[in-house]
Design an enzyme around this catalytic site. Structure first.
Site, PDB file in Angstrom:
ATOM      1  N   SER A 146       8.142  96.571  10.201  1.00 42.11           N
ATOM      2  CA  SER A 146       9.494  96.690  10.741  1.00 42.11           C
ATOM      3  C   SER A 146      10.484  96.132   9.738  1.00 42.11           C
ATOM      4  O   SER A 146      10.145  95.250   8.938  1.00 42.11           O
ATOM      5  CB  SER A 146       9.605  95.909  12.053  1.00 42.11           C
ATOM      6  OG  SER A 146      10.945  95.842  12.516  1.00 42.11           O
ATOM      7  N   TYR A 159       8.945  88.010  17.009  1.00 41.00           N
ATOM      8  CA  TYR A 159       8.678  89.394  16.610  1.00 41.00           C
ATOM      9  C   TYR A 159       8.799  89.547  15.092  1.00 41.00           C
ATOM     10  O   TYR A 159       7.929  90.133  14.443  1.00 41.00           O
ATOM     11  CB  TYR A 159       9.640  90.348  17.313  1.00 41.00           C
ATOM     12  CG  TYR A 159       9.448  91.785  16.913  1.00 41.00           C
ATOM     13  CD1 TYR A 159       8.320  92.496  17.306  1.00 41.00           C
ATOM     14  CD2 TYR A 159      10.404  92.439  16.123  1.00 41.00           C
ATOM     15  CE1 TYR A 159       8.135  93.816  16.932  1.00 41.00           C
ATOM     16  CE2 TYR A 159      10.226  93.758  15.743  1.00 41.00           C
ATOM     17  CZ  TYR A 159       9.089  94.449  16.147  1.00 41.00           C
ATOM     18  OH  TYR A 159       8.901  95.758  15.763  1.00 41.00           O
TER      19      TYR A 159
END
Length: 267
Positions: A146, A159
């Site tokens: 990501s 995250y």
């Protein structure tokens, strides 16, 4: 036409294949003549996708129901996949979860789940498949990371750290496998129009603020599939966010100050 035949009869494991990016990747590899090996928790969705892909593209498509955070079960499933397929040519670690919370408000359960699924399950898959790749002299590992692994923002501390881990693991793995015929690619994405945000942002606040920037999961899948079995280090989407990550690495304090309001859109 030679390019389009590259994937013919390749066996490709795709985790998180029942929806979103994983489902789109499965469809695109099947359209190119590869045999998708689908892994997810929902048997109903997997069975439906298997039926659709075999009917439409006349490929061999297997599916395996697995909870990737169950370490022993996931290990056994991976071993079964290799035994059933005979050979595996690519592993696409797509399964993942995000929960946007401030650290002081987050539950340990959500933190643990993110690390177990985003990091440990991914590494477990590599542990099981890599010796097979090395023995046959070829293979491709694609790890969906990501942009959060490059630019951390509020409410995404955990995250982001899982995706930092994926990037670090992948970069070292790429160096370790350089002489083995095994390729390692990371895919670093901004927000994508998938059900990821059902868990990550249940109130929809962040989704609304970034709606116009969201990536089409099929376009992401196209990039990933077109890069299979090539020495592609990274896929970064969208381009402007990739450029931003490069500036951030050089001028982090300035970048954070200028984009403070943007960074806090998860609030």
């Amino acid at each position: 036409m030679i390019f389009l035949k590259e994937l013919h009869n390749k066996n490709i494991i795709i985790t998180g294949a029942s929806s979103g990016i994983g489902e789109k990747i499965a469809t695109r590899v099947a359209a190119r003549g590869a045999n998708p090996i689908l892994v997810a928790r929902s048997e109903t969705k997997l069975e439906q996708l298997q039926t659709e892909l075999t009917r439409k593209f006349a490929v061999e498509c297997r599916y395996y129901v697995a909870d990737l955070v169950d370490v022993e079960s996931w290990k056994t499933t991976l071993q079964q996949i290799i035994a059933d397929a005979g050979k595996v040519d690519a592993l696409i670690n797509n399964a993942g979860v995000g929960i946007f919370e401030y650290v002081n408000e987050a539950s340990w359960e959500s933190t643990d789940r993110m690390f177990q699924l985003n990091v440990m399950a991914l590494i477990q898959a590599v542990y099981q498949v890599l010796p097979h790749f090395i023995e046959q002299g070829h293979g491709h590992i694609v790890n969906i990371a990501s942009m959060a692994g490059k630019i951390a923002t509020p409410k995404a501390a955990v995250y982001s750290s899982t995706k930092h881990a994926v990037l670090g693991f992948s970069n070292a793995l790429r160096l370790e496998t350089a002489a083995t015929g095994v390729y390692v690619t990371t895919v670093n994405l901004g927000p994508v129009k998938t059900n990821f945000f059902t868990t990550a942002d249940p109130e929809g606040t962040y989704q609304q603020s970034v709606q116009r920037y969201m990536l089409d999961p099929d376009q992401v899948a196209k990039k990933v599939v077109n890069s299979l079995f090539t020495k592609k280090r990274e896929i970064n989407m969208p381009g402007w966010m990739d450029a931003g990550s490069k500036v951030y690495s050089l001028f982090p304090h300035l970048f954070e100050r200028l984009l403070k309001n943007q960074f806090n859109k998860k609030g």
